[in-house]
Design a protein around this motif. Structure first.
Motif, PDB file in Angstrom:
ATOM      1  N   ILE A   1       8.949  12.680  13.113  1.00 38.99           N
ATOM      2  CA  ILE A   1       7.913  12.855  12.093  1.00 38.99           C
ATOM      3  C   ILE A   1       8.619  13.338  10.830  1.00 38.99           C
ATOM      4  CG2 ILE A   1       5.803  14.079  11.440  1.00 38.99           C
ATOM      5  CD1 ILE A   1       5.274  14.419  14.464  1.00 38.99           C
ATOM      6  N   ILE A   2       8.527  12.533   9.780  1.00 38.01           N
ATOM      7  CA  ILE A   2       9.257  12.809   8.542  1.00 38.01           C
ATOM      8  C   ILE A   2       8.244  12.982   7.414  1.00 38.01           C
ATOM      9  CG2 ILE A   2      10.985  11.929   6.933  1.00 38.01           C
ATOM     10  CD1 ILE A   2      12.090  10.257   9.317  1.00 38.01           C
ATOM     11  N   GLU A   3       8.094  14.232   6.956  1.00 39.85           N
ATOM     12  CA  GLU A   3       7.116  14.559   5.913  1.00 39.85           C
ATOM     13  C   GLU A   3       5.723  14.064   6.300  1.00 39.85           C
ATOM     14  OE1 GLU A   3       8.637  13.133   2.214  1.00 39.85           O
ATOM     15  OE2 GLU A   3      10.477  14.331   2.344  1.00 39.85           O
ATOM     16  N   ASP A   4       5.367  14.309   7.555  1.00 36.69           N
ATOM     17  CA  ASP A   4       4.061  13.964   8.127  1.00 36.69           C
ATOM     18  C   ASP A   4       3.838  12.465   8.320  1.00 36.69           C
ATOM     19  OD1 ASP A   4       3.231  16.586   8.492  1.00 36.69           O
ATOM     20  OD2 ASP A   4       2.387  16.715   6.479  1.00 36.69           O
ATOM     21  N   TRP A   5       4.907  11.683   8.178  1.00 35.32           N
ATOM     22  CA  TRP A   5       4.812  10.259   8.477  1.00 35.32           C
ATOM     23  C   TRP A   5       5.670   9.929   9.695  1.00 35.32           C
ATOM     24  CZ3 TRP A   5       1.316   7.148   6.242  1.00 35.32           C
ATOM     25  CH2 TRP A   5       0.692   7.627   5.084  1.00 35.32           C
TER      26      TRP A   5
ATOM     27  N   ILE B   1       1.426   2.479  14.141  1.00 36.99           N
ATOM     28  CA  ILE B   1       2.211   3.567  13.556  1.00 36.99           C
ATOM     29  C   ILE B   1       1.510   3.998  12.272  1.00 36.99           C
ATOM     30  CG2 ILE B   1       3.681   2.062  12.162  1.00 36.99           C
ATOM     31  CD1 ILE B   1       5.075   5.006  14.148  1.00 36.99           C
ATOM     32  N   GLY B   2       1.661   5.266  11.880  1.00 39.50           N
ATOM     33  CA  GLY B   2       0.981   5.684  10.665  1.00 39.50           C
ATOM     34  C   GLY B   2       1.257   7.123  10.299  1.00 39.50           C
ATOM     35  N   HIS B   3       0.304   7.727   9.581  1.00 44.23           N
ATOM     36  CA  HIS B   3       0.380   9.131   9.201  1.00 44.23           C
ATOM     37  C   HIS B   3       0.111   9.951  10.453  1.00 44.23           C
ATOM     38  CE1 HIS B   3      -0.837  12.924   7.189  1.00 44.23           C
ATOM     39  NE2 HIS B   3       0.003  12.517   6.255  1.00 44.23           N
ATOM     40  N   PHE B   4       0.884  11.019  10.640  1.00 37.58           N
ATOM     41  CA  PHE B   4       0.734  11.799  11.865  1.00 37.58           C
ATOM     42  C   PHE B   4      -0.491  12.702  11.802  1.00 37.58           C
ATOM     43  CE2 PHE B   4       1.511  15.594  14.467  1.00 37.58           C
ATOM     44  CZ  PHE B   4       1.741  14.981  15.691  1.00 37.58           C
TER      45      PHE B   4
ATOM     46  N   ARG C   1      -3.713  -1.737   9.077  1.00 43.47           N
ATOM     47  CA  ARG C   1      -2.990  -1.104  10.174  1.00 43.47           C
ATOM     48  C   ARG C   1      -1.541  -1.604  10.151  1.00 43.47           C
ATOM     49  NH1 ARG C   1      -5.956  -1.931  15.712  1.00 43.47           N
ATOM     50  NH2 ARG C   1      -5.675  -4.114  15.127  1.00 43.47           N
ATOM     51  N   TYR C   2      -0.634  -0.751  10.611  1.00 43.66           N
ATOM     52  CA  TYR C   2       0.791  -1.104  10.608  1.00 43.66           C
ATOM     53  C   TYR C   2       1.360  -0.948  12.011  1.00 43.66           C
ATOM     54  CZ  TYR C   2       0.001  -1.037   5.661  1.00 43.66           C
ATOM     55  OH  TYR C   2      -0.507  -1.309   4.421  1.00 43.66           O
ATOM     56  N   TRP C   3       2.302  -1.824  12.311  1.00 46.62           N
ATOM     57  CA  TRP C   3       2.768  -1.966  13.684  1.00 46.62           C
ATOM     58  C   TRP C   3       4.271  -1.735  13.827  1.00 46.62           C
ATOM     59  CZ3 TRP C   3      -0.674  -2.893  17.601  1.00 46.62           C
ATOM     60  CH2 TRP C   3      -1.966  -3.317  17.226  1.00 46.62           C
ATOM     61  N   ILE C   4       4.623  -1.204  14.978  1.00 44.38           N
ATOM     62  CA  ILE C   4       6.000  -1.192  15.459  1.00 44.38           C
ATOM     63  C   ILE C   4       6.134  -2.334  16.457  1.00 44.38           C
ATOM     64  CG2 ILE C   4       7.635   0.033  16.955  1.00 44.38           C
ATOM     65  CD1 ILE C   4       7.545   1.303  14.235  1.00 44.38           C
ATOM     66  N   ILE C   5       7.147  -3.171  16.275  1.00 44.20           N
ATOM     67  CA  ILE C   5       7.481  -4.149  17.313  1.00 44.20           C
ATOM     68  C   ILE C   5       8.638  -3.581  18.125  1.00 44.20           C
ATOM     69  CG2 ILE C   5       8.443  -6.439  17.822  1.00 44.20           C
ATOM     70  CD1 ILE C   5       7.036  -7.501  15.361  1.00 44.20           C
TER      71      ILE C   5
ATOM     72  N   THR D   1       0.827  -1.204   0.000  1.00 40.91           N
ATOM     73  CA  THR D   1       0.000   0.000   0.000  1.00 40.91           C
ATOM     74  C   THR D   1       0.862   1.255   0.000  1.00 40.91           C
ATOM     75  OG1 THR D   1      -0.074   0.165   2.413  1.00 40.91           O
ATOM     76  CG2 THR D   1      -1.734  -1.239   1.359  1.00 40.91           C
ATOM     77  N   ASP D   2       0.235   2.379  -0.393  1.00 47.86           N
ATOM     78  CA  ASP D   2       0.934   3.660  -0.356  1.00 47.86           C
ATOM     79  C   ASP D   2       1.355   4.006   1.072  1.00 47.86           C
ATOM     80  OD1 ASP D   2       0.611   3.918  -3.074  1.00 47.86           O
ATOM     81  OD2 ASP D   2      -1.145   5.230  -2.930  1.00 47.86           O
ATOM     82  N   THR D   3       0.504   3.659   2.033  1.00 48.48           N
ATOM     83  CA  THR D   3       0.826   3.937   3.439  1.00 48.48           C
ATOM     84  C   THR D   3       2.092   3.217   3.858  1.00 48.48           C
ATOM     85  OG1 THR D   3      -1.478   4.346   4.075  1.00 48.48           O
ATOM     86  CG2 THR D   3       0.030   3.662   5.824  1.00 48.48           C
ATOM     87  N   LEU D   4       2.190   1.948   3.523  1.00 44.64           N
ATOM     88  CA  LEU D   4       3.379   1.182   3.895  1.00 44.64           C
ATOM     89  C   LEU D   4       4.626   1.744   3.226  1.00 44.64           C
ATOM     90  CD1 LEU D   4       4.697  -1.116   5.379  1.00 44.64           C
ATOM     91  CD2 LEU D   4       4.044  -2.659   3.509  1.00 44.64           C
ATOM     92  N   LEU D   5       4.502   2.144   1.968  1.00 41.00           N
ATOM     93  CA  LEU D   5       5.644   2.741   1.274  1.00 41.00           C
ATOM     94  C   LEU D   5       6.127   4.001   1.982  1.00 41.00           C
ATOM     95  CD1 LEU D   5       4.622   2.322  -2.474  1.00 41.00           C
ATOM     96  CD2 LEU D   5       6.611   1.302  -1.360  1.00 41.00           C
ATOM     97  N   GLU D   6       5.194   4.845   2.407  1.00 42.54           N
ATOM     98  CA  GLU D   6       5.562   6.086   3.101  1.00 42.54           C
ATOM     99  C   GLU D   6       6.189   5.792   4.460  1.00 42.54           C
ATOM    100  OE1 GLU D   6       5.645   9.026   1.894  1.00 42.54           O
ATOM    101  OE2 GLU D   6       4.606   8.634   0.019  1.00 42.54           O
ATOM    102  N   LEU D   7       5.648   4.805   5.159  1.00 43.94           N
ATOM    103  CA  LEU D   7       6.224   4.434   6.461  1.00 43.94           C
ATOM    104  C   LEU D   7       7.635   3.880   6.292  1.00 43.94           C
ATOM    105  CD1 LEU D   7       3.129   2.759   8.168  1.00 43.94           C
ATOM    106  CD2 LEU D   7       4.199   4.934   8.808  1.00 43.94           C
TER     107      LEU D   7
END
Length: 225
Positions: free
Chosen positions: A92-96, A165-168, A200-204, A2-8
């Motif tokens: 926070i890097i470019e709102d991510w 974790i995600g878009h801020f 949804r995306y996770w930080i371990i 997904t675009d979200t995962l690419l940005e993260l």
């Protein structure tokens, strides 16, 4: 993907470069305080990428302070010879959002070096376990991490083993809503969609401690499904 995962992933790559530069510039040295290193890393992040905002407090902990979980605010310590240190920054890097944590050892203490390597290896083990079992609950992954720690001769040091974790700003990490965390009371599948039907995306995060020797180690980054 997904675009979200690419940005993260893009945000995390910059965080990884920042941490590599911490090593390259040898910012972690005996005689410096935790606060001094925190400030130097903040300035380095601004210099490299113009990073000025963080979505959680910046953490640098040394010695006995490495025993403390995130919510604590222990006294500012000075790094000693043969010390152990961990750094946890959420730029926070470019709102991510990124969330990156690493452990370092100053000197040649064998047990501290083992702890530093073990925490990284256990993160990889926990991540592989999630990849192979994407529908496990947060509670099940937390339990897996605590068992990993005990099997390797350590104690698990944190009340969670990760978070969303995600878009801020991403879904508010309300302490009362355990479904936002890899927590013993989160009985929802980790691959469950959010309230808008999106992935949804996770930080371990892995926090190991040795209470007897007053040392701990920390490692975190984006989980890979």
């Amino acid at each position: 993907m997904t675009d979200t995962l690419l940005e993260l992933q893009k945000a995390e790559k910059k965080a990884a470069i920042l941490f590599q530069e911490i090593e390259n510039k040898r910012l972690i040295k005996a005689g410096k305080t935790e606060k001094q290193i925190n400030t130097e890393v903040f300035e380095l992040a601004d210099e490299l990428f113009g990073i000025k905002k963080y979505w959680h407090k910046r953490i640098v902990r040394a010695g006995k302070n490495t025993l403390h979980p995130y919510d604590e605010n222990p006294e500012d310590l000075t790094i000693k010879e043969d010390d152990i240190i961990f750094i946890d920054f959420g730029p926070i890097i470019e709102d991510w959002e990124a969330d990156f944590g690493r452990t370092y050892v100053v000197g040649n203490d064998i047990r501290k070096i083992k702890l530093m390597h073990d925490v990284e290896n256990m993160w990889k083990d926990a991540n592989n376990y999630l990849i192979k079992n994407p529908n496990i609950t947060g509670a099940q992954l937390y339990q897996y991490c605590t068992i990993l720690a005990l099997n390797n001769g350590w104690e698990y040091g944190g009340p969670i083993a990760g978070h969303l974790i995600g878009h801020f700003p991403h879904e508010q990490l309300d302490g009362e809503d355990k479904t936002n965390y890899i927590h013993p009371e989160n009985h929802s599948p980790m691959n469950q969609k959010d309230t808008n039907g999106k992935d949804r995306y996770w930080i371990i995060e892995i926090h190991l401690i040795d209470k007897k020797n007053e040392i701990g180690a920390f490692y975190e980054q984006l989980a890979g499904f």
